[in-house]
Design a protein around this motif. Structure first.
Motif, mmCIF file in Angstrom:
data_model
loop_
_atom_site.group_PDB
_atom_site.id
_atom_site.type_symbol
_atom_site.label_atom_id
_atom_site.label_comp_id
_atom_site.label_asym_id
_atom_site.label_seq_id
_atom_site.Cartn_x
_atom_site.Cartn_y
_atom_site.Cartn_z
ATOM 1 N N ASN A 152 22.293 4.330 6.513
ATOM 2 C CA ASN A 152 21.147 4.459 7.644
ATOM 3 C C ASN A 152 19.869 4.856 7.001
ATOM 4 O O ASN A 152 18.783 4.556 7.133
ATOM 5 N N THR A 153 19.964 6.225 6.420
ATOM 6 C CA THR A 153 18.861 6.899 5.741
ATOM 7 C C THR A 153 18.130 6.136 4.843
ATOM 8 O O THR A 153 16.973 5.804 4.571
ATOM 9 N N LEU A 154 19.132 5.408 3.962
ATOM 10 C CA LEU A 154 18.243 4.546 2.909
ATOM 11 C C LEU A 154 17.552 3.251 3.567
ATOM 12 O O LEU A 154 16.514 2.879 2.927
ATOM 13 N N ALA A 155 18.117 2.629 4.487
ATOM 14 C CA ALA A 155 17.611 1.587 5.035
ATOM 15 C C ALA A 155 16.134 2.018 5.505
ATOM 16 O O ALA A 155 15.149 1.464 5.499
ATOM 17 N N THR A 156 16.166 3.293 6.259
ATOM 18 C CA THR A 156 14.982 3.766 7.002
ATOM 19 C C THR A 156 13.931 3.933 5.614
ATOM 20 O O THR A 156 12.721 3.716 5.787
ATOM 21 N N VAL A 157 14.177 4.577 4.814
ATOM 22 C CA VAL A 157 13.386 4.767 3.328
ATOM 23 C C VAL A 157 12.726 3.548 2.900
ATOM 24 O O VAL A 157 11.536 3.579 2.730
ATOM 25 N N ILE A 158 13.635 2.737 2.552
ATOM 26 C CA ILE A 158 13.355 1.340 2.125
ATOM 27 C C ILE A 158 12.236 0.499 2.925
ATOM 28 O O ILE A 158 11.288 0.136 2.782
ATOM 29 N N GLY A 159 12.534 0.496 4.166
ATOM 30 C CA GLY A 159 11.998 -0.129 5.352
ATOM 31 C C GLY A 159 10.337 0.337 5.392
ATOM 32 O O GLY A 159 9.429 -0.324 5.420
ATOM 33 N N THR A 160 10.338 1.794 5.395
ATOM 34 C CA THR A 160 8.829 2.514 5.417
ATOM 35 C C THR A 160 8.474 2.267 4.310
ATOM 36 O O THR A 160 7.149 1.642 4.279
ATOM 37 N N GLY A 161 8.710 2.210 2.978
ATOM 38 C CA GLY A 161 8.090 1.810 1.808
ATOM 39 C C GLY A 161 7.804 0.187 1.915
ATOM 40 O O GLY A 161 6.549 0.107 1.333
ATOM 41 N N LEU A 162 8.570 -0.703 2.084
ATOM 42 C CA LEU A 162 8.200 -1.920 2.059
ATOM 43 C C LEU A 162 7.034 -2.315 3.176
ATOM 44 O O LEU A 162 6.110 -2.990 2.983
ATOM 45 N N LEU A 163 7.093 -1.601 4.177
ATOM 46 C CA LEU A 163 6.036 -1.733 5.192
ATOM 47 C C LEU A 163 4.729 -1.208 4.603
ATOM 48 O O LEU A 163 3.701 -1.988 4.721
ATOM 49 N N VAL A 164 4.764 -0.195 3.962
ATOM 50 C CA VAL A 164 3.462 0.228 3.176
ATOM 51 C C VAL A 164 3.076 -0.684 2.000
ATOM 52 O O VAL A 164 1.916 -1.019 1.886
ATOM 53 N N ALA A 165 4.088 -1.111 1.282
ATOM 54 C CA ALA A 165 3.765 -2.231 0.298
ATOM 55 C C ALA A 165 3.017 -3.519 1.098
ATOM 56 O O ALA A 165 2.114 -3.957 0.390
ATOM 57 N N THR A 166 3.519 -3.754 2.064
ATOM 58 C CA THR A 166 2.880 -5.362 2.768
ATOM 59 C C THR A 166 1.502 -4.728 3.149
ATOM 60 O O THR A 166 0.490 -5.606 2.890
ATOM 61 N N VAL A 167 1.371 -3.678 3.567
ATOM 62 C CA VAL A 167 0.027 -3.269 4.184
ATOM 63 C C VAL A 167 -0.950 -3.241 2.862
ATOM 64 O O VAL A 167 -2.200 -3.710 2.906
ATOM 65 N N TYR A 168 -0.666 -2.488 1.929
ATOM 66 C CA TYR A 168 -1.136 -2.239 0.582
ATOM 67 C C TYR A 168 -1.571 -3.736 0.210
ATOM 68 O O TYR A 168 -2.743 -4.026 -0.329
ATOM 69 N N TRP A 169 -0.643 -4.492 0.026
ATOM 70 C CA TRP A 169 -0.907 -5.979 -0.502
ATOM 71 C C TRP A 169 -1.748 -6.796 0.075
ATOM 72 O O TRP A 169 -2.578 -7.618 -0.514
ATOM 73 N N GLN A 170 -1.690 -6.703 1.347
ATOM 74 C CA GLN A 170 -2.494 -7.635 2.373
ATOM 75 C C GLN A 170 -3.805 -7.110 2.618
ATOM 76 O O GLN A 170 -4.778 -7.900 2.781
ATOM 77 N N PHE A 171 -3.981 -5.751 2.687
ATOM 78 C CA PHE A 171 -5.487 -5.307 3.286
ATOM 79 C C PHE A 171 -6.093 -4.490 2.290
ATOM 80 O O PHE A 171 -7.363 -4.538 2.666
ATOM 81 N N VAL A 172 -5.713 -3.825 1.423
ATOM 82 C CA VAL A 172 -6.372 -3.007 0.377
ATOM 83 C C VAL A 172 -7.279 -3.956 -0.268
ATOM 84 O O VAL A 172 -8.552 -3.737 -0.467
ATOM 85 N N PRO A 173 -7.009 -5.119 -0.704
ATOM 86 C CA PRO A 173 -8.071 -6.180 -1.205
ATOM 87 C C PRO A 173 -9.245 -6.398 -0.435
ATOM 88 O O PRO A 173 -10.317 -6.482 -0.899
ATOM 89 N N VAL A 174 -8.943 -6.456 1.079
ATOM 90 C CA VAL A 174 -9.837 -6.818 1.653
ATOM 91 C C VAL A 174 -10.987 -5.415 2.044
ATOM 92 O O VAL A 174 -12.133 -5.512 1.819
ATOM 93 N N MET A 175 -10.222 -4.200 1.895
ATOM 94 C CA MET A 175 -10.956 -3.152 2.271
ATOM 95 C C MET A 175 -11.971 -2.983 0.720
ATOM 96 O O MET A 175 -13.009 -2.286 0.785
ATOM 97 N N LEU A 176 -11.374 -3.235 -0.297
ATOM 98 C CA LEU A 176 -12.329 -3.130 -1.524
ATOM 99 C C LEU A 176 -12.994 -4.494 -1.680
ATOM 100 O O LEU A 176 -13.708 -4.410 -2.827
ATOM 101 N N ALA A 177 -12.887 -5.508 -1.032
ATOM 102 C CA ALA A 177 -13.986 -6.495 -1.060
ATOM 103 C C ALA A 177 -13.536 -7.313 -2.435
ATOM 104 O O ALA A 177 -14.318 -7.890 -2.855
ATOM 105 N N THR A 178 -12.357 -7.634 -2.769
ATOM 106 C CA THR A 178 -12.093 -8.098 -4.070
ATOM 107 C C THR A 178 -10.518 -8.976 -3.586
ATOM 108 O O THR A 178 -9.780 -8.165 -2.911
#
Length: 543
Positions: A64-90
């Motif tokens: 359960n702890t492992l699923a929570t940690v991985i889920g949080t990390g993958l959520l951050v990864a998705t946000v970074y992958w999709q939104f950071v390029p937009v914030m940096l305009a590239t």
């Protein structure tokens, strides 16, 4: 049919060499050294995070702890992958469909290449996910197939990123829609900070405990992937993950097909034909102010620069982000400290203005001939000196930077934020000081490392890879005079000490500017063929 046929291999190999030369400094040993050192530092930090994931995941003892940690990390990864390029305009490296449409290649193959190129916007995430996969393989509580769940998750992000890129490319080419989209991303990026500012952690934790249990669990892609990766095999998360990948594939391919049929020039032409007469007259009054205060031919060149920059989607995007994202970064800090006077609340104008100066540097300072491209050769045949040309570009840069600071000041005053009024002229002075140094360095960079820029592309960098690496070294150095002025105010507890040191810094900046201006003119004259050749080169099918 074989995917890597002769046409695809020829395009990829030719463009690989072009990208390598563009971002690694080409034949310049100094540019290549700066590029590799900066890349080593950045990706060294990313690899360290991957190492932490590989060594930390096996230490987790419950699923359960492992699923929570991985889920949080993958959520951050998705946000970074999709939104950071937009914030940096590239959006990294992508296909130029206008050049590839003439090749006998099926659209499906072009789409696969486009999806693979989305790795350029998420290479850091992929490295960390690889580290997490190694950690899952080493974990004693995870079956051997747990790490395989990360593969469809990466495919989901690649397909979604391709669709988002094509959708934004079309949206940001439309006048009015472009500003609404950017403003929406500004509000979206500000939402977490505003929630933390207005709602203390104890309050929103209590609300979540009260109402969170009533919200059904939704199989988001990161949650389904985390459940499978932690060893909890179930049919629902597996079907959900497959469905998310299918939806992302449909979205990405449909947007890609629309991009094949989309013509940016036609959209811009229709917008210009539908502009009202009143809007055109107001725009003309805005464009023609240089003729009232500057002599010819300097005023004509400044007017030309203003007209060309205003019409460039890339410049308008960065200009809007200059004050909007700056306020997003600092506003939550100010609102959280609005009742007290501190370094953040008192200097909000300075912080946002300096951020705007650094962000505008890409389109105003470091590659001032980029938007001119092949038209730069006209400067060598017209009856004007190169000194006048550079002065016109520098005056235009100062004008837009001061306009940015003015907009920031008006927004802060409208929000009725508490700050000393003497910070208004201080923000202008500090920004002008940094601007003078940026102009001095930017003139040299523009004549030594020119690069053609497509003004219609909102999401591509204007300066070369070697210049991007040099900025990591120059920005802290250029900020030293500003830091010394504030240090003098702190040491002597006097505004006079601040402005005396700032005036001395302006003298140094002025001398630096005139010396660099003369050196830049000489370099532009000596490197005429190299500059024109660099600015006339095409970007290739992948840019």
């Amino acid at each position: 049919m074989n995917f890597l046929n002769d046409q695809v291999r020829a395009i990829l190999w030719a463009q690989f060499k072009g990208i390598y030369n563009k971002f690694s400094g080409g034949g310049s040993s100094s540019g290549r050294a700066v590029y590799w050192i900066s890349s080593l530092v950045w990706y060294g930090g990313v690899c360290f995070l991957a190492f932490l994931a590989a060594t930390g995941i096996p230490q987790i003892s419950t699923n359960n702890t492992l699923a929570t940690v991985i889920g949080t990390g993958l959520l951050v990864a998705t946000v970074y992958w999709q939104f950071v390029p937009v914030m940096l305009a590239t959006t990294g490296v992508s296909l130029d469909l206008r050049r590839l449409i003439v090749y006998p290649i099926l659209p499906a193959k072009l789409f696969v290449i486009e999806v693979l190129l989305r790795l350029t916007t998420g290479a850091e995430v992929v490295l960390i996910i690889i580290g997490g996969a190694i950690g899952l393989l080493r974990s004693p509580i995870v079956p051997w197939w747990g790490a395989l769940a990360l593969i469809p998750f990466c495919a989901f992000n690649l397909l979604l990123s391709a669709g988002v890129r094509d959708l934004l490319t079309r949206l940001l080419a439309r006048r009015g829609v472009r500003e609404v989209v950017v403003f929406g991303f500004v509000l979206l990026s500000a939402l977490p900070q505003l929630i933390v500012t207005f709602f203390p952690p104890d309050k929103w934790k209590g609300l979540y405990q009260q109402y969170g249990s009533r919200i059904p669990d939704f199989p988001w892609p990161w949650r389904a992937t985390a459940q499978l990766a932690a060893g909890g095999f179930a049919l629902l998360p597996l079907l959900a993950l497959v469905a998310w990948v299918a939806v992302a594939a449909w979205f990405g391919y449909s947007q890609f097909q629309r991009g094949l049929r989309w013509d940016a020039a036609e959209v811009i032409s229709k917008e210009r034909s539908t502009s009202s007469a009143r809007a055109i007259s107001l725009a003309e009054a805005f464009y023609r102010w240089p003729g009232k205060v500057l002599p010819e031919p300097l005023s004509i060149l400044v007017e030309k620069e203003i007209r060309s920059l205003i019409r460039a989607p890339r410049f308008r995007l960065v200009f809007f982000m200059g004050f909007s994202f700056g306020l997003v970064i600092w506003l939550p800090m100010i609102l959280g400290r609005n009742s007290t006077r501190g370094v953040f609340s008192e200097n909000i104008l300075v912080w946002v203005s300096l951020y705007a100066a650094l962000l505008l540097g890409e389109v105003l300072f470091w590659n001032c001939f980029g938007f001119d491209r092949t038209a730069t050769q006209a400067y060598y045949v017209m009856p004007v000196t190169l000194t006048t040309v550079l002065l016109a570009k520098n005056i235009t840069a100062v004008f837009f930077l001061l306009l940015e600071v003015t907009i920031v000041t008006c927004v802060v005053l409208l929000l009725r934020l508490k700050f000393p009024l003497y910070k208004i002229p201080e923000a202008y002075a500090v920004t002008l000081l940094l601007c003078t140094f940026l102009l001095a360095m930017g003139n040299l960079a523009s004549t030594h490392f020119p690069r053609p820029v497509d003004a219609s592309q909102s999401w591509r960098r204007s300066s070369s890879g070697k210049v991007q690496g040099m900025l990591l070294l120059f920005y802290p150095i250029l900020a030293i005079p500003v830091a010394l002025a504030y240090l003098a105010r702190y040491a002597f507890d006097s505004h006079w000490a601040f402005y005396i040191v700032l005036s001395s810094a302006f003298l140094v900046a002025g001398m630096t500017y005139w010396v660099s201006l003369d050196a830049s003119v000489q370099a532009a004259d000596k490197r005429r063929e190299a500059i024109l050749s660099a600015l006339s080169s095409g970007e290739g099918p992948i840019s």
